[in-house]
Design a protein around this motif. Structure first.
Motif, PDB file in Angstrom:
ATOM      1  N   ARG A 171     -28.144 -34.216 -18.817  1.00  0.00           N
ATOM      2  CA  ARG A 171     -27.480 -35.045 -17.807  1.00  0.00           C
ATOM      3  C   ARG A 171     -28.081 -34.810 -16.424  1.00  0.00           C
ATOM      4  N   TYR A 172     -28.360 -33.568 -16.116  1.00  0.00           N
ATOM      5  CA  TYR A 172     -28.957 -33.224 -14.817  1.00  0.00           C
ATOM      6  C   TYR A 172     -30.339 -33.842 -14.668  1.00  0.00           C
ATOM      7  N   TYR A 173     -31.168 -33.742 -15.709  1.00  0.00           N
ATOM      8  CA  TYR A 173     -32.529 -34.269 -15.623  1.00  0.00           C
ATOM      9  C   TYR A 173     -32.552 -35.794 -15.606  1.00  0.00           C
ATOM     10  N   ASN A 174     -31.627 -36.432 -16.332  1.00  0.00           N
ATOM     11  CA  ASN A 174     -31.532 -37.888 -16.263  1.00  0.00           C
ATOM     12  C   ASN A 174     -31.178 -38.340 -14.849  1.00  0.00           C
ATOM     13  N   LEU A 175     -30.270 -37.600 -14.232  1.00  0.00           N
ATOM     14  CA  LEU A 175     -29.874 -37.912 -12.862  1.00  0.00           C
ATOM     15  C   LEU A 175     -31.038 -37.688 -11.899  1.00  0.00           C
ATOM     16  N   MET A 176     -31.780 -36.614 -12.125  1.00  0.00           N
ATOM     17  CA  MET A 176     -32.925 -36.309 -11.269  1.00  0.00           C
ATOM     18  C   MET A 176     -33.976 -37.411 -11.361  1.00  0.00           C
ATOM     19  N   ILE A 177     -34.259 -37.881 -12.571  1.00  0.00           N
ATOM     20  CA  ILE A 177     -35.246 -38.949 -12.759  1.00  0.00           C
ATOM     21  C   ILE A 177     -34.782 -40.231 -12.069  1.00  0.00           C
ATOM     22  N   SER A 178     -33.491 -40.530 -12.181  1.00  0.00           N
ATOM     23  CA  SER A 178     -32.952 -41.732 -11.540  1.00  0.00           C
ATOM     24  C   SER A 178     -33.081 -41.652 -10.021  1.00  0.00           C
ATOM     25  N   ILE A 179     -32.798 -40.486  -9.462  1.00  0.00           N
ATOM     26  CA  ILE A 179     -32.890 -40.313  -8.008  1.00  0.00           C
ATOM     27  C   ILE A 179     -34.335 -40.398  -7.549  1.00  0.00           C
ATOM     28  N   LEU A 180     -35.249 -39.755  -8.278  1.00  0.00           N
ATOM     29  CA  LEU A 180     -36.666 -39.812  -7.914  1.00  0.00           C
ATOM     30  C   LEU A 180     -37.185 -41.250  -7.992  1.00  0.00           C
ATOM     31  N   THR A 181     -36.736 -41.993  -9.003  1.00  0.00           N
ATOM     32  CA  THR A 181     -37.135 -43.395  -9.131  1.00  0.00           C
ATOM     33  C   THR A 181     -36.662 -44.205  -7.936  1.00  0.00           C
ATOM     34  N   ALA A 182     -35.419 -43.977  -7.526  1.00  0.00           N
ATOM     35  CA  ALA A 182     -34.874 -44.690  -6.366  1.00  0.00           C
ATOM     36  C   ALA A 182     -35.659 -44.362  -5.101  1.00  0.00           C
ATOM     37  N   LEU A 183     -36.032 -43.105  -4.940  1.00  0.00           N
ATOM     38  CA  LEU A 183     -36.807 -42.690  -3.767  1.00  0.00           C
ATOM     39  C   LEU A 183     -38.162 -43.391  -3.734  1.00  0.00           C
ATOM     40  N   VAL A 184     -38.842 -43.393  -4.874  1.00  0.00           N
ATOM     41  CA  VAL A 184     -40.173 -43.996  -4.943  1.00  0.00           C
ATOM     42  C   VAL A 184     -40.109 -45.496  -4.684  1.00  0.00           C
TER      43      VAL A 184
END
Length: 268
Positions: A171-184
């Motif tokens: 769950r943490y890593y899925n959230l991290m990927i989503s946040i990084l995607t939004a940033l990019v």
């Protein structure tokens, strides 16, 4: 050509393009391998709604777009849990909401429509110092996160169930990927535009799938392909007076077609 390279606006464009040419394909590779390639389109449309609100309120548009993209990424992750069997449905829902909200905000004040067009189709030549600082900061965050968590991301990307069984906080890593995607995506929309940003996320990954033999090779290939397209596209756009974002995307497609023909030739 020398006059173009010496121009301050073109130098800023090159710096911004090179930075986003590293981060976008890295995140895009993870999304493509996880079969979430359309998330780029979804978040970019939501970002445009944020940009429109930024123009209406007088707040830095990229910052508002970033907030909207982050919120959309969180909602997508929530909806993915609600629709486990139909995970792609969450992307379609958020994309529809983003388009609907953007269309409403566009009609509230027609005076900023031309400015918003630069975020729809990209306006890399208008990058200022603030934009470069934002893009550089996001690039640093993405590179550090990927470098420190490369093994975990590799396992999560190829087998999420095995990652969960092994004790990885999925769950943490899925959230991290989503946040990084939004940033990019929020950093990319002023470079190639919201309507074209998904190309920078997905086409380099599509190229790597044709020739890469390992995940490490894929990472290298997506970065090389992206940088070649960004630098070559900007030079071509500057020399022939073309749209920079469109030039970058078309060069990416050209590279993909060449690789497809090369692969077919090898099989033949």
């Amino acid at each position: 050509m020398l006059d173009l390279l010496a121009s301050e606006f073109f130098q800023r464009a090159l710096v911004g393009g090179v930075l986003i040419g590293i981060t976008a394909p890295l995140i895009g590779l993870i999304l493509v391998l996880r079969r979430l390639s359309m998330i780029g389109d979804s978040l970019s449309h939501v970002s445009i709604a944020g940009v429109a609100l930024g123009f209406l309120t007088g707040i830095y548009p990229v910052a508002v777009g970033l907030v909207f993209a982050l919120l959309a990424a969180l909602f997508i992750e929530k909806l993915r849990k609600a629709y486990k069997t139909y995970a792609e449905l969450s992307i379609a829902i958020i994309m529809s909401g983003g388009i609907g909200l953007a269309s409403i905000l566009f009609t509230l004040d027609r005076g900023f429509s031309m400015n918003v067009n630069s975020y729809l189709f990209g306006s890399i030549y208008t990058l200022n110092t603030t934009d470069l600082v934002v893009i550089a900061s996001i690039t640093a965050v993405v590179l550090i996160a990927v470098r420190l968590q490369i093994k975990e991301l590799f396992l999560l990307t190829f087998d999420e169930e095995a990652a969960a069984v092994s004790g990885l906080p999925v769950r943490y890593y899925n959230l991290m990927i989503s946040i990084l995607t939004a940033l990019v995506i929020s950093a990319s929309i002023k470079i190639v535009g919201a309507l074209l940003v998904s190309a920078l996320l997905t086409i380099p990954a599509a190229c790597s799938l044709l020739v890469a033999r390992s995940f490490r090779q894929s990472v290298i290939i997506v970065c090389v392909v992206s940088e070649l397209a960004v630098i070559g596209g900007l030079l071509a756009a500057g020399f022939f007076n073309l749209a920079p974002g469109g030039s970058v995307v078309m060069l990416l497609i050209a590279v993909l077609l060449i690789l497809l023909l090369f692969r077919r030739g090898l099989k033949g």
